[in-house]
Design an enzyme around this catalytic site. Structure first.
Site, short mmCIF file in Angstrom:
data_model
loop_
_atom_site.label_atom_id
_atom_site.label_comp_id
_atom_site.label_asym_id
_atom_site.label_seq_id
_atom_site.Cartn_x
_atom_site.Cartn_y
_atom_site.Cartn_z
N ASP A 1 -4.88 3.88 -2.09
CA ASP A 1 -5.93 4.12 -1.10
C ASP A 1 -6.52 5.54 -1.16
OD1 ASP A 1 -6.05 1.64 0.58
OD2 ASP A 1 -3.94 2.10 0.95
N MET B 1 -12.09 4.59 -0.62
CA MET B 1 -12.74 4.85 0.67
C MET B 1 -13.40 6.21 0.57
SD MET B 1 -9.71 3.21 2.96
CE MET B 1 -8.62 3.27 1.55
N GLY C 1 -2.75 3.83 7.99
CA GLY C 1 -1.82 2.72 8.06
C GLY C 1 -1.31 2.54 9.49
N ASP D 1 -6.56 -6.44 4.33
CA ASP D 1 -5.93 -5.11 4.37
C ASP D 1 -5.99 -4.58 5.80
OD1 ASP D 1 -5.00 -2.57 3.82
OD2 ASP D 1 -6.69 -1.98 2.56
N GLY D 2 -4.78 -4.36 6.36
CA GLY D 2 -4.69 -3.76 7.70
C GLY D 2 -3.91 -4.62 8.66
N GLY D 3 -2.73 -4.14 9.04
CA GLY D 3 -1.94 -4.83 10.05
C GLY D 3 -1.33 -6.14 9.57
N GLY E 1 1.20 -2.06 4.12
CA GLY E 1 1.77 -0.73 3.99
C GLY E 1 3.01 -0.59 4.85
N MET F 1 -11.63 -6.25 5.42
CA MET F 1 -10.84 -5.29 6.20
C MET F 1 -10.47 -5.92 7.54
SD MET F 1 -10.43 -2.63 4.30
CE MET F 1 -9.49 -1.73 5.55
N GLY G 1 -8.72 3.96 7.10
CA GLY G 1 -8.40 5.38 7.30
C GLY G 1 -6.92 5.64 7.47
N HIS H 1 -8.38 0.96 -3.95
CA HIS H 1 -9.32 0.72 -2.86
C HIS H 1 -9.98 2.05 -2.49
CE1 HIS H 1 -9.47 -0.25 1.80
NE2 HIS H 1 -10.69 -0.14 1.28
N SER I 1 0.86 -1.19 0.00
CA SER I 1 0.00 0.00 0.00
C SER I 1 0.89 1.23 0.00
CB SER I 1 -0.89 0.02 1.24
OG SER I 1 -1.37 1.34 1.45
N HIS J 1 -1.16 -1.33 -4.36
CA HIS J 1 -2.43 -0.99 -3.72
C HIS J 1 -2.48 0.51 -3.43
CE1 HIS J 1 -5.94 -2.01 -1.13
NE2 HIS J 1 -5.48 -1.08 -0.30
N MET K 1 -8.96 8.36 -0.21
CA MET K 1 -9.83 8.60 0.95
C MET K 1 -10.40 10.01 0.86
SD MET K 1 -7.56 7.06 4.06
CE MET K 1 -6.64 5.53 3.90
C1 DX5 Z 1 -6.11 1.77 5.41
C2 DX5 Z 1 -5.70 1.28 4.08
C3 DX5 Z 1 -4.57 0.33 4.05
C4 DX5 Z 1 -3.32 0.77 4.79
C5 DX5 Z 1 -2.76 -0.47 5.42
O1 DX5 Z 1 -7.41 2.21 5.40
O2 DX5 Z 1 -6.78 0.64 3.40
O3 DX5 Z 1 -4.29 -0.12 2.74
O4 DX5 Z 1 -2.33 1.36 4.00
O5 DX5 Z 1 -1.66 -0.13 6.19
P1 DX5 Z 1 -0.91 -1.16 7.16
O6 DX5 Z 1 -0.45 -2.29 6.31
O7 DX5 Z 1 0.18 -0.33 7.73
O8 DX5 Z 1 -1.92 -1.60 8.18
ZN ZN Z 2 -6.37 -0.24 1.45
#
Ligand code: DX5
Ligand code: ZN
Length: 229
Positions: free
Chosen positions: A39, A72, A148, A177-179, A199, A141, A146, A70, A12, A37, A41
């Site tokens: 993002d 948002m 990273g 996606d996330g963590g 990310g 998710m 929102g 993606h 990301s 990827h 927003m």
């Molecule tokens: C957050 C994004 C993610 C974000 C993930 O809303 O959709 O793609 O970059 O970041 P990490 O991998 O650091 O959780």
């Molecule tokens: Zn994302």
């Protein structure tokens, strides 16, 4: 060509150097990224503002793999055409972002992109169960969207497994996606995810001047995920 269900790592670029996006994309791709990827927003659907279609169009020539966008943003529909024109290969819309998810998916495919659906953590799989033929990817998710750098939510592992059972043999990617990092990647890979967005775990410690760190980070996530299969 048969459907590719192998593990794909999708950095990301939210965690990349925004003053240097083209070079960052080229660096992570040279270091083994499978997808890129992106993002967008809107500061309304999620509490952060990032990038719009002009920036997506500007980075397009740098992406040689697959540009995974993606969204948002809410409402989504008025912007699908712009993000498609910007060169998105996959456009993922949130099920929560509008009243007519199926119409959004039709617009995405009608504009020539692949269609993904993102489900927030509290949104059940029922939202996609009856329209699987209209979907190319389901994004589960594993954080609240929102930002990273948030902590992975382990309760989502079971949701990924149920999503895998729902999808069965259909040509639908399951993305998380996330963590995602080398500790959490095996959990979601074992449960059935094939596209892992990361990310901070990819960009941490590296830069365009030290791109080999990106390679080590990507390899660590991939090895951990594949080791669980
Ligand atoms: C957050 C994004 C993610 C974000 C993930 O809303 O959709 O793609 O970059 O970041 P990490 O991998 O650091 O959780
Ligand atoms: Zn994302």
């Amino acid at each position: 060509m048969s459907f590719d269900r192998s593990i794909k790592i999708a950095p990301s670029i939210l965690s990349a150097d925004f003053a240097n996006l083209g070079a960052e994309i080229r660096a992570v791709e040279a270091q083994g990224a499978d997808w890129i990827h992106v993002d967008p927003m809107d500061g309304h659907f999620v509490p952060n503002l990032t990038i719009g279609p002009n920036v997506v169009a500007a980075i397009r020539p740098h992406v040689k793999t697959f540009m995974d966008v993606h969204l948002m943003i809410s409402p989504t529909d008025p912007y699908i055409g712009d993000f498609a024109k910007a060169g998105s290969d996959m456009i993922t819309v949130h099920a929560e972002a509008g009243p007519h998810l199926h119409r959004s998916l039709q617009s995405v495919r009608g504009a020539g992109a692949k269609a993904g659906v993102a489900l927030n953590m509290t949104t059940p799989l029922d939202h996609v169960a009856d329209i699987l033929d209209d979907i190319d990817m389901i994004l589960i998710m594993t954080i609240n969207p929102g930002f990273g750098g948030q902590k992975f939510t382990s309760a989502m592992v079971d949701k990924v497994a149920r999503c895998r059972a729902l999808v069965g043999d259909r040509p639908i990617h399951i993305q998380v996606d996330g963590g995602i990092d080398p500790t959490t990647a095996p959990l979601v890979a074992k449960a059935g995810a094939d596209v892992l967005v990361a990310g901070s775990a990819v960009f941490r410690g590296g830069s365009v001047d030290a791109p080999e760190v990106y390679g080590e980070n990507i390899r660590a996530i991939r090895d951990a995920a594949e080791g669980a299969l």
